[in-house]
Design an enzyme around this catalytic site. Structure first.
Site, PDB file in Angstrom:
ATOM      1  N   GLU A 173      38.916  29.901  38.916  1.00 35.94           N
ATOM      2  CA  GLU A 173      37.676  29.757  39.930  1.00 35.94           C
ATOM      3  C   GLU A 173      36.626  29.165  39.302  1.00 35.94           C
ATOM      4  O   GLU A 173      35.215  29.585  39.248  1.00 35.94           O
ATOM      5  CB  GLU A 173      37.142  31.375  40.107  1.00 35.94           C
ATOM      6  CG  GLU A 173      38.064  32.010  40.948  1.00 35.94           C
ATOM      7  CD  GLU A 173      37.525  33.539  41.523  1.00 35.94           C
ATOM      8  OE1 GLU A 173      36.483  33.693  41.149  1.00 35.94           O
ATOM      9  OE2 GLU A 173      38.188  33.996  42.716  1.00 35.94           O
ATOM     10  N   GLU A 292      45.072  34.483  44.405  1.00 34.81           N
ATOM     11  CA  GLU A 292      44.371  36.010  44.728  1.00 34.81           C
ATOM     12  C   GLU A 292      44.074  36.001  46.086  1.00 34.81           C
ATOM     13  O   GLU A 292      43.613  35.364  46.648  1.00 34.81           O
ATOM     14  CB  GLU A 292      43.080  35.858  43.877  1.00 34.81           C
ATOM     15  CG  GLU A 292      43.139  35.780  42.277  1.00 34.81           C
ATOM     16  CD  GLU A 292      41.942  36.032  41.667  1.00 34.81           C
ATOM     17  OE1 GLU A 292      41.012  36.494  42.285  1.00 34.81           O
ATOM     18  OE2 GLU A 292      41.570  35.525  40.570  1.00 34.81           O
TER      19      GLU A 292
END
Ligand code: AHR
Length: 498
Positions: A173, A292
């Site tokens: 991320e 995710e």
């Protein structure tokens, strides 16, 4: 309710289902590792300190790729802290979740667990506070034959044979402002390319995942991905995407339509990959790694996300209900319907932290979302078919028009696996499945998850409110099947075909 007609013609192939879409994610966060999979003090601990009850439940989920060690944790993690004699490993202040990390579980423990569980390990390197060289050293530690510094260190720590980790994440991320070491796309692209080159020079057989956009709400959505992919080119094999969804307004019917938006996210990311490929006139097509995904909205506040300097604090421990289980099935339907694009997906996470499994002391609880994952992953081998669905639909305020029945299907060897979700809260749905130019011969197995109300959930006191049950309401006649789906249900059926 009007009958829904589903045509699953054996000739309409989307693509082979990559088993890695049934992956999981284990992060050093909250009680996922400590008190989750690793708990030497538990009555359930084996000689490694691994919890046998938790691993037994995870086995039923039949998971493939297991992502480790984070998540946000990865962006501050120095892997060498987690190897070697346990007494000499440092206890460190962990910044992503504001916790204490004693490093009693690290690379070697994870690899042992992965091998016991038959997981494909997927390691995320630290590109937040780490360096390309540290990442490359980790590849050597895991994958190179003995005869050089880090490979010899692995042998000293107990494993002469390399771990052969094929999948490596190039950070986590990195587009998000909350990430340790977050930088603009151009800077991340340079760092990721440097790391990937060193890592692939160390082991040319590895595959790498570049960080894509982690939240569709971020202003850099798509632009980040284009910038990174254009720069990194063939040093990355996949681009990651993340998605967490929820029902903050308490509107079940709207929430269940969120699958439209998951389909859209996949297709938009794929569009960027194709755009970059076309513009660079490259043979290299990047595929998607949805590393995710899950329901996560009840435990977003600081009280659930900040560990306050504690060891194994209870962080983001969502309690899942029936409607969440339907949404989890919806994610899986979407991945199967995009089998030609999505090659890896990891439910986040596996135990205690936004997870299908909870522990409390030596007790364990299977949450509602456990069941759809198990139903799908036990029927995963084959080719995804393009379903044609005609039947009732509705307009969702947030996600547009959606069919009441959500479907996907996998064609195996002499079998057809059909997955159906009934989004109707009150009514039983009548479904007819037509196998097109094929024939359904018999039902090998059929199971359903349903329950008394959208918010019904399992508790330690009442653990089997929502679980999968055999489904009797499937009839076959003249090569077709008719099925009755209870309101708010998930159904998985395996047919023998001719
Ligand atoms: O899964 C929980 C967290 O969600 C992960 O650490 C991070 O990558 C994401 O924001």
């Amino acid at each position: 309710m009007e009958t829904t007609h589903v045509i699953l013609d054996p000739a309409y192939h989307i693509g082979a289902v990559d088993p890695r879409i049934f992956g999981g994610f284990l992060e050093h966060m909250g009680r996922a590792v400590y008190e989750g999979v690793f708990d030497p003090g538990s009555a359930h601990a084996d000689e490694n300190g691994f919890r046998k009850d938790v691993l037994g439940a995870l086995r039923q989920l039949n998971m493939t790729a297991m992502r480790y060690p984070g998540g946000n944790f990865a962006s501050g993690y120095h892997w060498m802290d987690g190897i070697g004699p346990k007494r000499q490993r440092p206890t460190v202040r962990e910044l992503a979740w504001q916790s204490i990390e004693p490093n009693q579980f690290g690379t070697d423990e994870f690899m042992k667990m992965a091998s016991m569980m038959d997981w494909t390990p997927m390691v995320t390197v630290n590109l937040g506070t780490g360096t390309p060289e540290e990442a490359r050293n980790w590849v050597e530690y895991c994958n190179c034959p003995v005869g050089s510094r880090y490979a010899d260190l692995r042998a000293e720590n107990g494993s002469k044979a390399p771990y052969q980790v094929k999948l490596w994440g190039l950070g986590n991320e990195m587009d998000s402002p909350w990430q340790l070491g977050h930088v603009p796309a151009e800077q991340y692209a340079i760092l990721a390319q440097q790391a990937a080159k060193l890592m692939k020079d160390t082991d040319p057989n590895i595959e790498t995942v570049a960080c894509g956009t982690c939240a569709i709400s971020l202003p850099t959505y798509m632009e980040w991905d284009r910038t990174v992919l254009e720069y990194i080119g063939s040093f990355a094999d996949y681009v990651s995407l993340h998605r967490y969804v929820g029902n903050p307004k308490g509107n079940t019917v709207d929430y269940l339509a969120v699958t439209n938006s998951i389909d859209q996210q996949i297709e938009e990311m794929d569009a960027v990959c194709r755009f970059v490929q076309a513009r660079s006139k490259s043979k290299k097509r990047h595929y998607l790694c949805f590393d995710e995904w899950n329901v996560w909205y009840r435990t977003r506040s600081a009280e659930h996300t900040r560990g306050s300097g504690k060891f194994a604090p209870p962080l983001i421990e969502e309690r899942y209900n029936l409607e969440d289980a339907l949404v989890v099935a919806g994610f899986l339907n979407s991945f199967i319907r995009h089998a030609d694009i999505v090659k890896i997906a990891n439910i986040a996470q596996i135990v205690n932290v936004i997870a299908p499994i909870l522990t409390r002391g030596d007790d364990m609880l299977l949450q509602t979302i456990f069941y759809p994952f198990a139903m799908y992953s036990s029927r995963r081998d084959g080719i995804a078919l393009l379903p044609s669905v005609s039947g009732p639909a509705y307009d969702s305020p947030s996600y547009g028009r959606v069919s009441v029945i959500d479907t996907s299907a996998i064609l195996g060897d002499g079998v057809l696996h059909a997955f159906l979700v009934n989004r109707n809260i009150k009514e039983t749905a009548e479904i007819e499945i037509d196998h097109g130019r094929g024939k359904l011969v018999s039902v090998i197995s059929a199971e359903a998850v349903s329950g008394p109300a959208p918010d019904a959930c399992n508790t330690y006191e009442n653990p089997n409110v929502i679980c999968s049950q055999p489904l009797q309401a499937v009839k076959i006649s003249e090569g077709k099947a008719s099925i009755q789906l209870p309101p708010l249900s998930i159904v998985a059926i395996t047919f023998r075909t001719a």
